[in-house]
Design a protein around this motif. Sequence first.
Motif, PDB file in Angstrom:
ATOM      1  N   ARG A 114       0.810  -1.220   0.000  1.00  0.00           N
ATOM      2  CA  ARG A 114       0.000   0.000   0.000  1.00  0.00           C
ATOM      3  C   ARG A 114       0.841   1.267   0.000  1.00  0.00           C
ATOM      4  NH1 ARG A 114      -3.792  -1.652   4.909  1.00  0.00           N
ATOM      5  NH2 ARG A 114      -1.990  -0.729   5.885  1.00  0.00           N
ATOM      6  N   SER A 115       2.143   1.147   0.108  1.00  0.00           N
ATOM      7  CA  SER A 115       3.004   2.328   0.121  1.00  0.00           C
ATOM      8  C   SER A 115       4.214   2.077  -0.779  1.00  0.00           C
ATOM      9  CB  SER A 115       3.474   2.638   1.545  1.00  0.00           C
ATOM     10  OG  SER A 115       4.341   1.617   2.007  1.00  0.00           O
ATOM     11  N   PHE A 116       4.918   3.154  -1.103  1.00  0.00           N
ATOM     12  CA  PHE A 116       6.068   3.024  -1.992  1.00  0.00           C
ATOM     13  C   PHE A 116       7.148   2.131  -1.383  1.00  0.00           C
ATOM     14  CE2 PHE A 116      10.189   4.480  -3.650  1.00  0.00           C
ATOM     15  CZ  PHE A 116       9.990   4.173  -4.982  1.00  0.00           C
ATOM     16  N   SER A 117       7.455   2.342  -0.089  1.00  0.00           N
ATOM     17  CA  SER A 117       8.511   1.530   0.535  1.00  0.00           C
ATOM     18  C   SER A 117       8.095   0.062   0.621  1.00  0.00           C
ATOM     19  CB  SER A 117       8.865   2.069   1.920  1.00  0.00           C
ATOM     20  OG  SER A 117       7.750   2.021   2.775  1.00  0.00           O
ATOM     21  N   LEU A 121       9.863  -3.330  -1.004  1.00  0.00           N
ATOM     22  CA  LEU A 121      10.116  -4.553  -0.249  1.00  0.00           C
ATOM     23  C   LEU A 121       9.522  -5.764  -0.967  1.00  0.00           C
ATOM     24  CD1 LEU A 121      11.086  -6.115   2.245  1.00  0.00           C
ATOM     25  CD2 LEU A 121       8.914  -5.521   3.331  1.00  0.00           C
ATOM     26  N   LEU A 122       8.291  -5.649  -1.436  1.00  0.00           N
ATOM     27  CA  LEU A 122       7.675  -6.776  -2.154  1.00  0.00           C
ATOM     28  C   LEU A 122       8.420  -7.088  -3.450  1.00  0.00           C
ATOM     29  CD1 LEU A 122       3.797  -6.612  -1.793  1.00  0.00           C
ATOM     30  CD2 LEU A 122       5.419  -8.153  -0.729  1.00  0.00           C
ATOM     31  N   GLN A 123       8.921  -6.053  -4.111  1.00  0.00           N
ATOM     32  CA  GLN A 123       9.689  -6.293  -5.335  1.00  0.00           C
ATOM     33  C   GLN A 123      10.952  -7.090  -5.016  1.00  0.00           C
ATOM     34  OE1 GLN A 123       8.580  -5.698  -8.351  1.00  0.00           O
ATOM     35  NE2 GLN A 123      10.380  -6.661  -9.208  1.00  0.00           N
ATOM     36  N   GLY A 129      11.481 -14.946  -4.625  1.00  0.00           N
ATOM     37  CA  GLY A 129      10.266 -15.754  -4.548  1.00  0.00           C
ATOM     38  C   GLY A 129      10.485 -17.252  -4.603  1.00  0.00           C
ATOM     39  N   PRO A 130      11.249 -17.742  -5.585  1.00  0.00           N
ATOM     40  CA  PRO A 130      11.471 -19.199  -5.626  1.00  0.00           C
ATOM     41  C   PRO A 130      12.125 -19.732  -4.352  1.00  0.00           C
ATOM     42  CG  PRO A 130      12.060 -18.218  -7.725  1.00  0.00           C
ATOM     43  CD  PRO A 130      11.794 -17.085  -6.773  1.00  0.00           C
ATOM     44  N   SER A 131      13.056 -18.984  -3.805  1.00  0.00           N
ATOM     45  CA  SER A 131      13.707 -19.401  -2.564  1.00  0.00           C
ATOM     46  C   SER A 131      12.712 -19.395  -1.405  1.00  0.00           C
ATOM     47  CB  SER A 131      14.877 -18.468  -2.259  1.00  0.00           C
ATOM     48  OG  SER A 131      15.381 -18.704  -0.970  1.00  0.00           O
ATOM     49  N   LEU A 132      11.885 -18.352  -1.333  1.00  0.00           N
ATOM     50  CA  LEU A 132      10.872 -18.294  -0.275  1.00  0.00           C
ATOM     51  C   LEU A 132       9.871 -19.424  -0.413  1.00  0.00           C
ATOM     52  CD1 LEU A 132      10.166 -14.455  -0.145  1.00  0.00           C
ATOM     53  CD2 LEU A 132      11.399 -15.832   1.538  1.00  0.00           C
ATOM     54  N   ASN A 133       9.491 -19.733  -1.640  1.00  0.00           N
ATOM     55  CA  ASN A 133       8.536 -20.826  -1.845  1.00  0.00           C
ATOM     56  C   ASN A 133       9.138 -22.171  -1.445  1.00  0.00           C
ATOM     57  OD1 ASN A 133       5.900 -20.093  -2.716  1.00  0.00           O
ATOM     58  ND2 ASN A 133       6.030 -21.734  -4.209  1.00  0.00           N
ATOM     59  N   ARG A 134      10.429 -22.366  -1.715  1.00  0.00           N
ATOM     60  CA  ARG A 134      11.092 -23.610  -1.293  1.00  0.00           C
ATOM     61  C   ARG A 134      11.108 -23.713   0.236  1.00  0.00           C
ATOM     62  NH1 ARG A 134      14.427 -22.465  -5.670  1.00  0.00           N
ATOM     63  NH2 ARG A 134      15.986 -21.462  -4.361  1.00  0.00           N
ATOM     64  N   ARG A 135      11.367 -22.595   0.900  1.00  0.00           N
ATOM     65  CA  ARG A 135      11.365 -22.596   2.367  1.00  0.00           C
ATOM     66  C   ARG A 135       9.969 -22.896   2.907  1.00  0.00           C
ATOM     67  NH1 ARG A 135      14.260 -17.226   4.224  1.00  0.00           N
ATOM     68  NH2 ARG A 135      13.646 -18.020   6.253  1.00  0.00           N
ATOM     69  N   LEU A 136       8.951 -22.324   2.285  1.00  0.00           N
ATOM     70  CA  LEU A 136       7.576 -22.614   2.684  1.00  0.00           C
ATOM     71  C   LEU A 136       7.257 -24.086   2.449  1.00  0.00           C
ATOM     72  CD1 LEU A 136       4.743 -21.773   3.649  1.00  0.00           C
ATOM     73  CD2 LEU A 136       4.240 -21.154   1.263  1.00  0.00           C
TER      74      LEU A 136
END
Length: 151
Positions: A114-117, A121-123, A129-136
């Motif tokens: 909802r904000s620029f910062s 962070l999401l970018q 993303g692939p690394s986070l998905n593997r951890r999940l």
Amino acid sequence: MKLASQRIVEAPIEDVYAAIMDFQAFEEMLSARGTKIERCGPLQPPEPGAQWAASFKWHDRSYDVQAELVSVDPGYGYAIDSHGNGITCMAVVDLQEASVTETKLFISFDFSARSFSSKLLLQTLRLTGPSLNRRLDKRVETFAARLGKRT
């Protein structure tokens, strides 16, 4: 940004549902990882409307998150809406009976900014993303294996 995982748990759906509804265990797991978490408001899980306040540090930055149990589908799962530091997240835990002794467990997290910062962070998270998905996937697999051994 969306993260999702699914696993077959070798346990009846009733046992898996009882495990995913053990919010106390999830709170303790988050506390063990350094998150300060407390329940807020008059409602307690599994009642929709139950709320939590959490704070944690990640990459030397503090985050404060408010979360609410927005829906419960008895016997099948729930959804939690959370927001903090310009980021919102809808977490959904869903169960399907695969057989009498097996249950399909689906978990997803849908993040938006909802904000620029928070968009920055999401970018950054999208790049990992692939690394986070593997951890999940690994955490869900560990949860499913542990639950399968208990039954």
